[in-house]
Design a protein around this motif. Structure first.
Motif, PDB file in Angstrom:
ATOM      1  N   LEU A 158      -4.268   7.958 -10.274  1.00  0.00           N
ATOM      2  CA  LEU A 158      -2.780   7.388  -9.622  1.00  0.00           C
ATOM      3  C   LEU A 158      -3.172   6.087  -8.138  1.00  0.00           C
ATOM      4  N   ARG A 159      -2.726   5.635  -8.020  1.00  0.00           N
ATOM      5  CA  ARG A 159      -3.439   4.379  -7.522  1.00  0.00           C
ATOM      6  C   ARG A 159      -1.531   3.782  -6.900  1.00  0.00           C
ATOM      7  N   PHE A 160      -1.986   3.552  -5.469  1.00  0.00           N
ATOM      8  CA  PHE A 160      -1.021   3.661  -4.257  1.00  0.00           C
ATOM      9  C   PHE A 160      -1.132   2.169  -3.540  1.00  0.00           C
ATOM     10  N   GLY A 161      -1.020   1.410  -3.046  1.00  0.00           N
ATOM     11  CA  GLY A 161      -1.136   0.568  -2.240  1.00  0.00           C
ATOM     12  C   GLY A 161      -0.059  -0.535  -1.524  1.00  0.00           C
ATOM     13  N   ILE A 162      -0.267  -1.933  -0.831  1.00  0.00           N
ATOM     14  CA  ILE A 162       0.561  -2.911  -0.643  1.00  0.00           C
ATOM     15  C   ILE A 162      -0.261  -3.802  -0.204  1.00  0.00           C
ATOM     16  N   ASP A 163       0.751  -4.773  -1.127  1.00  0.00           N
ATOM     17  CA  ASP A 163       0.292  -6.172  -1.064  1.00  0.00           C
ATOM     18  C   ASP A 163       1.218  -6.749   0.579  1.00  0.00           C
ATOM     19  N   ASN A 164       0.441  -7.521   1.253  1.00  0.00           N
ATOM     20  CA  ASN A 164       0.764  -8.627   2.579  1.00  0.00           C
ATOM     21  C   ASN A 164       1.007  -6.736   3.475  1.00  0.00           C
ATOM     22  N   VAL A 165       0.043  -6.063   4.341  1.00  0.00           N
ATOM     23  CA  VAL A 165       0.037  -4.820   5.016  1.00  0.00           C
ATOM     24  C   VAL A 165       0.732  -5.544   6.530  1.00  0.00           C
ATOM     25  N   PHE A 166       0.231  -6.342   6.400  1.00  0.00           N
ATOM     26  CA  PHE A 166       1.042  -6.942   8.030  1.00  0.00           C
ATOM     27  C   PHE A 166       2.198  -7.462   7.991  1.00  0.00           C
ATOM     28  N   ALA A 206      -2.243 -22.507   8.150  1.00  0.00           N
ATOM     29  CA  ALA A 206      -2.223 -22.282   6.977  1.00  0.00           C
ATOM     30  C   ALA A 206      -1.380 -20.236   7.391  1.00  0.00           C
ATOM     31  N   MET A 207      -2.009 -19.507   6.275  1.00  0.00           N
ATOM     32  CA  MET A 207      -0.985 -18.085   6.582  1.00  0.00           C
ATOM     33  C   MET A 207      -2.435 -17.441   5.629  1.00  0.00           C
ATOM     34  N   ARG A 208      -2.949 -16.213   6.241  1.00  0.00           N
ATOM     35  CA  ARG A 208      -3.758 -15.119   5.719  1.00  0.00           C
ATOM     36  C   ARG A 208      -3.095 -13.958   5.279  1.00  0.00           C
ATOM     37  N   PHE A 209      -2.698 -13.035   4.427  1.00  0.00           N
ATOM     38  CA  PHE A 209      -3.130 -11.837   3.886  1.00  0.00           C
ATOM     39  C   PHE A 209      -3.481 -11.059   3.597  1.00  0.00           C
ATOM     40  N   VAL A 210      -3.413  -9.228   3.900  1.00  0.00           N
ATOM     41  CA  VAL A 210      -4.128  -8.543   3.437  1.00  0.00           C
ATOM     42  C   VAL A 210      -3.599  -7.524   2.559  1.00  0.00           C
ATOM     43  N   ASP A 211      -4.111  -7.172   1.676  1.00  0.00           N
ATOM     44  CA  ASP A 211      -3.295  -5.631   0.871  1.00  0.00           C
ATOM     45  C   ASP A 211      -4.384  -4.745   0.839  1.00  0.00           C
ATOM     46  N   LEU A 212      -3.945  -3.837   0.428  1.00  0.00           N
ATOM     47  CA  LEU A 212      -5.230  -2.645   0.123  1.00  0.00           C
ATOM     48  C   LEU A 212      -4.414  -1.744  -0.518  1.00  0.00           C
ATOM     49  N   ALA A 213      -5.310  -0.759  -1.664  1.00  0.00           N
ATOM     50  CA  ALA A 213      -5.390   0.083  -2.333  1.00  0.00           C
ATOM     51  C   ALA A 213      -5.976   0.672  -2.531  1.00  0.00           C
ATOM     52  N   THR A 239     -14.231  -3.757  -2.669  1.00  0.00           N
ATOM     53  CA  THR A 239     -14.279  -2.180  -3.290  1.00  0.00           C
ATOM     54  C   THR A 239     -15.388  -1.718  -3.577  1.00  0.00           C
ATOM     55  N   TYR A 240     -14.701  -0.392  -2.660  1.00  0.00           N
ATOM     56  CA  TYR A 240     -15.995   0.633  -2.879  1.00  0.00           C
ATOM     57  C   TYR A 240     -15.118   1.837  -3.799  1.00  0.00           C
ATOM     58  N   ASP A 241     -16.204   2.493  -4.637  1.00  0.00           N
ATOM     59  CA  ASP A 241     -16.609   3.404  -5.666  1.00  0.00           C
ATOM     60  C   ASP A 241     -17.275   4.541  -5.140  1.00  0.00           C
ATOM     61  N   ARG A 242     -16.183   6.181  -5.058  1.00  0.00           N
ATOM     62  CA  ARG A 242     -16.969   6.725  -4.866  1.00  0.00           C
ATOM     63  C   ARG A 242     -16.260   8.486  -5.340  1.00  0.00           C
ATOM     64  N   SER A 243     -17.391   8.655  -6.503  1.00  0.00           N
ATOM     65  CA  SER A 243     -16.644  10.082  -6.835  1.00  0.00           C
ATOM     66  C   SER A 243     -15.381   9.514  -7.278  1.00  0.00           C
ATOM     67  N   ALA A 244     -14.233   9.950  -7.133  1.00  0.00           N
ATOM     68  CA  ALA A 244     -12.711   9.752  -7.961  1.00  0.00           C
ATOM     69  C   ALA A 244     -11.816   9.389  -7.485  1.00  0.00           C
ATOM     70  N   TRP A 245     -12.733   8.694  -5.915  1.00  0.00           N
ATOM     71  CA  TRP A 245     -11.866   7.915  -5.918  1.00  0.00           C
ATOM     72  C   TRP A 245     -12.138   6.235  -5.270  1.00  0.00           C
ATOM     73  N   SER A 246     -11.352   5.202  -5.180  1.00  0.00           N
ATOM     74  CA  SER A 246     -11.242   4.232  -4.857  1.00  0.00           C
ATOM     75  C   SER A 246     -11.220   2.760  -4.265  1.00  0.00           C
ATOM     76  N   VAL A 247     -11.462   2.394  -3.725  1.00  0.00           N
ATOM     77  CA  VAL A 247     -10.575   1.806  -2.418  1.00  0.00           C
ATOM     78  C   VAL A 247     -11.000  -0.037  -2.187  1.00  0.00           C
ATOM     79  N   LEU A 248     -10.052  -0.746  -2.368  1.00  0.00           N
ATOM     80  CA  LEU A 248     -10.219  -2.262  -2.225  1.00  0.00           C
ATOM     81  C   LEU A 248      -9.661  -2.394  -1.173  1.00  0.00           C
ATOM     82  N   ALA A 249      -9.841  -3.677  -0.458  1.00  0.00           N
ATOM     83  CA  ALA A 249      -8.974  -4.709   0.203  1.00  0.00           C
ATOM     84  C   ALA A 249      -9.608  -6.358  -0.006  1.00  0.00           C
ATOM     85  N   ARG A 250      -8.588  -6.413   0.760  1.00  0.00           N
ATOM     86  CA  ARG A 250      -8.146  -8.049  -0.365  1.00  0.00           C
ATOM     87  C   ARG A 250      -7.454  -8.894   1.410  1.00  0.00           C
TER      88      ARG A 250
END
Length: 798
Positions: free
Chosen positions: A752-760, A734-741, A699-710
């Motif tokens: 306001l938050r927007f995201g994608i679970d299982n990006v690929f 095995a399975m791997r999932f990438v989530d972004l928000a 998770t990266y927080d900077r000013s008014a923005w926050s970004v999450l990668a999992r």
């Protein structure tokens, strides 16, 4: 043990190497980040200890703490999904078309049974669901608790029956309700990239202070989700269409996916100072949900036990109602309530007391639509009320704690003791008479009961109670500034089977102020519930070879036929838990822990081997086989949890890295039950869940923005499908999932938050042996198999 020693040595080396890495260009911001991390590791916990000053870092057993922000970072408001993404050894399944488990989803901690994890709310036991799931497991339904009501979650990953009583074999999940002032409203929309499963949710909370000391927090949630479908047309449905071109056969004839579901949840959390060092407190949680799920399709050309024309009903043909067959629709309406009230206070500075009483109730009404009781012929309705299951629990607890100052000790000895009374009541209400009727057509081969799921009959209906009385003692002794030992003892007496005594020893040794060893040994138990002791049920399944429906009966252990087949009175499951770990933190912002565990459970609870009904015994429901509950097999579960985090400054922002990894293996040691003696069931039991599960987040927080990668990783596992003639197995990799928000603070009060679970858009291998049923991906998968999910939410604080 060589593996364990090597793992500990590796962890120590990893810590030491990190501590020796030079920190270049260390700034004030980096120091601030390190201080923030140190502060987080020093937050006081209340789970697994009766001391008032224990922190996550210096606790004698591993406790994970997840904040309101951690919970909000997960797209789902279902606590099962939240914990599955946050806790390394927590796994939850979807189980489409699995009767009541579609709506009350089974969840496991450390690969053990769902009802071997104790759930608390504000430190008090939360009631069970009324559903008896796979192998009879009866666990609390976390989906009934509103996520908006939660301040934090503490997960004790250690046996704790000596402290809390029955069920705490795998660990304890303690949900702490929010008590902060201020308001918040969140609106969320999500859907899958297949353009189905659209979901809308509205969450609100408001906390206020009244008088000088009163606090009241109110919570409300409303959610609606449309069904998903990952289904192909069944081959026999294609053949039916080809053979009868005049028909318009639905495509698909049955749906595999998440159910159509609506839910509402309400709650409050309150406290007020009464003066004289006394505080009155209480909370209440209410929930209501309604859902619908498909069942297996009945083919009019092959389902002879339903579509057969007989002399019992001259001129009647089910094709006049269902010319293209039918897929029964299974409905679930659930009401859940839990209320608690208590008073706590102090006698001086060193002695505290807390007395509380609670009541919990879960009621599930089942229905069946688009169905038939073929044995009644034209007199049969097509919709049925199947009946109600009810679980009620009453609990009274008195807890005392004394900080005893002993000469020569740097800190007081904490002595906790108390007593508890608990009553459990299980009820079964009969369904419509037509839902369990055996009509005149049964003698000529037509299926009796509501097709898909028989209703509960008047013979099955009833109410059953169990009382228990407990007394406990818990002591923590700080031998010196570096070494702390603890002990717990609990005696409990149950009205249905007798008493139990369980104990726990634990210790922690600080090698340095920032690096410590910890370990514990405990015994535990899980008592059979009134529902498990007294009820029986009927279920239907589909043989994937013949595509014919078969019926199975699960009898109570006191049923004469069960006794004839060898059923014995149920006894508690018993466990021995051993854990050993290390924990650390340092000034560069790194903190973490490594914990090994060995859990032996004997007399585990399950269903017996399947028996054919003797020809000398009446079998009006035409059971293919019958079973009963038994607790006659033993297991050993071994594993390791690795948890770590690193908080630092990166540019003008803050970077938080997290890791949670679990390796878990359960093996059957022996016994006489089907799990121990049947090779197929043993494979299902030992390999049905991944042995490895991990989550890596940034998770990266900077000013008014926050970004999450999992990144979520699930190891390989084995699936099976139950047939009347045996199981078929398939190994999934095995399975791997990438989530972004990403979150953007539109104003200091609006996000306001927007995201994608299982990006690929990852899917597992297709379940080839279930293709005949129209299913594409295994219904037993330990993860979501619906593909990419997109969501957006908007939060306003006030």
């Amino acid at each position: 043990m060589n593996f364990q020693r090597s793992l500990i040595a590796s962890a120590v080396a990893l810590y030491a190497s990190h501590a020796l890495i030079p920190v270049h260009a260390q700034t004030t911001e980096t120091a601030d980040a390190a201080l923030a991390t140190a502060g987080a590791s020093q937050s006081v916990i209340v789970t697994g200890t009766r001391a008032s000053n224990r922190t996550q870092f210096d606790t004698l057993a591993p406790v994970d703490v997840f904040t309101r922000e951690d919970i909000a970072a997960v797209e789902s408001s279902d606590l099962n999904d939240v914990l599955a993404q946050l806790v390394p050894s927590y796994v939850v399944q979807r189980l489409p078309m699995a009767d009541g488990q579609v709506f009350v989803r089974p969840a496991t901690l450390r690969g053990l049974s769902p009802d071997q994890t104790l759930v608390l709310v504000n430190g008090r036991r939360f009631h069970r669901s009324a559903l008896l799931g796979a192998r009879g497991a009866q666990a609390p339904d976390l989906a009934q608790i509103p996520a908006s009501a939660i301040k934090r979650i503490e997960v004790l990953r250690d046996g704790a029956s000596a402290q809390y009583g029955s069920d705490a074999i795998a660990g304890v999940i303690n949900i702490i309700l929010d008590d902060a002032p201020g308001g918040e409203i969140t609106a969320q929309h999500s859907q899958y990239s297949e353009a189905d499963g659209k979901a809308n949710e509205l969450r609100a909370k408001y906390g206020l202070v009244f008088g000088e000391t009163g606090r009241l927090n109110l919570f409300a949630e409303a959610a609606q989700s449309a069904p998903t479908s990952r289904t192909r047309q069944r081959a026999d449905a294609i053949a039916l269409q080809a053979a009868h071109p005049e028909l318009n056969v639905p495509n698909p004839v049955q749906r595999w996916g998440q159910p159509d579901l609506e839910s509402q949840r309400l709650g409050f959390n309150a406290s007020v100072d009464l003066g004289r060092d006394m505080v009155a407190y209480g909370y209440g949680l209410l929930a209501h949900s309604e859902g619908t799920s498909d069942f297996n399709w009945r083919n009019p050309d092959t389902s002879t036990s339903v579509y057969k024309r007989t002399t019992a009903f001259p001129g009647w043909d089910l094709r006049s109602i269902y010319p293209t067959g039918f897929s029964p629709q299974y409905t679930n309406e659930q009401d859940d309530a839990h209320v608690l009230a208590g008073v706590r206070g102090q006698f001086g500075d060193a002695f505290s007391w807390d007395v509380s009483a609670s009541y919990g109730r879960n009621a599930i009404d089942y229905g069946m639509h688009n169905s038939i009781n073929a044995s009644l012929g034209p007199a049969s309705p097509t919709s049925f009320y199947l009946g109600r299951l009810t679980q009620e629990e009453k609990l009274v607890n008195a807890n005392f704690s004394h900080a005893w100052n002993v000469a020569g000790m740097a800190q007081p000895v904490n002595i906790g003791f108390g007593a508890e009374y608990r009553n459990e009541r299980y009820g079964v209400k009969a369904g419509d008479p037509a839902s369990f009727a055996v009509g005149p057509g049964a003698a000529l081969g037509l299926d009796a009961n509501a097709n898909g799921a028989p209703g509960f009959s008047t013979a099955q209906a009833g109410r059953w109670d169990q009382d228990s009385y407990a007394a406990y003692l818990d002591v923590e002794v700080p031998v010196d500034e570096r070494f702390t030992v603890g002990g717990a003892l609990r005696y409990e007496d149950f009205s249905e089977f007798g008493d139990t005594v369980n104990g726990k020893l634990s210790a922690r040794f600080a090698i340095t102020p920032d690096f410590a060893l910890r370990g514990s040994y405990s015994t535990g138990f899980r008592a059979p519930t009134p529902g498990q002791l007294n009820t029986n049920s009927t279920s239907q399944g589909l043989d994937t070879k013949t595509l014919l429906v078969f019926s199975s009966g699960r009898l109570s252990n006191t049923d004469p036929l069960a006794v004839l087949l060898g059923a014995q009175p149920l006894q508690p499951e018993k466990s021995k838990n051993l854990s050993l770990g290390i924990t650390w933190k340092n000034s560069s912002g790194l903190s973490g822990s490594v914990d090994l565990y060995d859990i032996k459970v004997r007399d585990r609870f399950s269903t017996s081997a399947a028996f054919a009904v003797p020809s000398t015994v009446a079998n009006p429901l035409r059971y293919t086989s019958v079973t009963y509950f038994t607790n006659d097999f033993d297991t050993t579960t071994q594993g390791v949890d690795v948890v770590g985090s690193h908080l630092s400054r990166l540019g003008d922002g803050k970077l938080n890295l997290t890791l949670a990894w679990n390796y878990n293996r359960t093996q059957v040691d022996g016994g006489k039950s089907a799990v121990a003696t049947n090779a197929s069931q043993r494979i299902v039991f030992e390999e049905r869940l991944p042995r490895q599960k991990a989550t890596v987040g940034a998770t990266y927080d900077r000013s008014a923005w926050s970004v999450l990668a999992r990144l979520r990783h699930y190891g390989s596992w084995t699936d099976s499908t139950g047939n009347a003639t045996g199981d078929i197995f398939q190994r999934f990799g095995a399975m791997r999932f990438v989530d972004l928000a990403a979150s953007w603070k539109v104003t200091p009060k609006q996000t306001l938050r927007f995201g994608i679970d299982n990006v690929f858009d990852k899917y597992p291998d297709e379940a080839v042996f279930q293709a005949s049923r129209g299913l594409i991906y295994s219904r037993n998968a330990p993860y979501d198999t619906d593909g990419r999910n997109l969501y957006v939410d908007y939060t306003v604080k006030f």
